[in-house]
Design an enzyme around this catalytic site. Structure first.
Site, short mmCIF file in Angstrom:
data_model
loop_
_atom_site.label_atom_id
_atom_site.label_comp_id
_atom_site.label_asym_id
_atom_site.label_seq_id
_atom_site.Cartn_x
_atom_site.Cartn_y
_atom_site.Cartn_z
N GLY A 288 -2.88 9.22 5.79
CA GLY A 288 -1.53 8.71 5.85
C GLY A 288 -1.26 7.56 4.90
CD GLU A 289 -4.90 3.51 4.67
OE1 GLU A 289 -5.29 3.06 3.57
OE2 GLU A 289 -5.51 3.29 5.73
CB ALA A 290 0.58 5.35 -0.62
#
Length: 203
Positions: A64-66
């Site tokens: 979920g982290e860019a």
């Protein structure tokens, strides 16, 4: 050794897809070597670009982290162009189009996006103008990519109780303006230095 761990992660069935994606996207030199070794265990020869993305994303769930998504897609792009010479002018093109495909997939199939707000084929083609070292990709290639995604969703593991689809959508909202960028960021001697279009990130 990173190669042995990569083989284990690639060949072992039953691993948590969410935890595997998170682990692959971790920062640091050792994790960069592991990610590179893991990605190179995929055989993309003879696959279309979308087919390669489908094969690549099937064993794990995108984090979920860019920054983690960025690292993973950097390695995917480098490996794809090494196995499909001549499709794109550089790995940068595969990197940007890869993000565009994931964004299109989310746009086309997310229940959070209303039908009237979904991306049209013309929007998709326009968003990807000039991404091949300043030149346009063939319209028929982009059209085929769009039709493929619209017809058959790429299962990226997005779920409300696991990965957090809302987080990914927010990431796309922050970075979905395909601003002009400098090419040739995927230097062979640099790991994960290719955030080309995520507007919210500081390079």
């Amino acid at each position: 050794e990173p190669g042995d761990i990569a083989t284990f992660l690639h060949e072992t069935k039953g691993l948590s897809k969410r935890k595997l994606g998170d682990y692959l996207g971790e920062r640091g030199e050792r994790h960069a070597e592991l990610l590179s070794a893991y990605v190179r265990r995929f055989d993309f020869a003879g696959l279309s670009f979308v087919g390669a993305i489908r094969a690549f994303l099937s064993p794990f769930r995108l984090p979920g982290e860019a920054q983690k998504i960025d690292r993973i897609m950097c390695e995917f792009a480098s490996h794809f162009v090494s196995q499909a010479p001549g499709v794109f002018s550089s790995a940068d093109t595969a990197y940007v189009l890869g993000f565009s495909v994931i964004m299109l997939n989310t746009d086309a199939h997310s229940v959070q996006i209303k039908a009237k707000n979904r991306m049209s084929k013309a929007d998709f083609v326009r968003n990807n103008r000039g991404i091949d070292s300043g030149a346009d990709l063939p319209a028929e290639l982009l059209s085929a990519v769009y039709d493929d995604i619209q017809t058959d969703e790429i299962r990226t593991g997005m779920s409300h109780d696991d990965m957090g689809e809302a987080e990914l959508l927010e990431f796309f909202r922050q970075g979905s303006t395909f601003r002009k960028f400098n090419h040739a960021r995927l230097a062979a001697d640099r790991h994960h230095s290719c955030r080309l279009w995520v507007v919210a990130d500081e390079l």
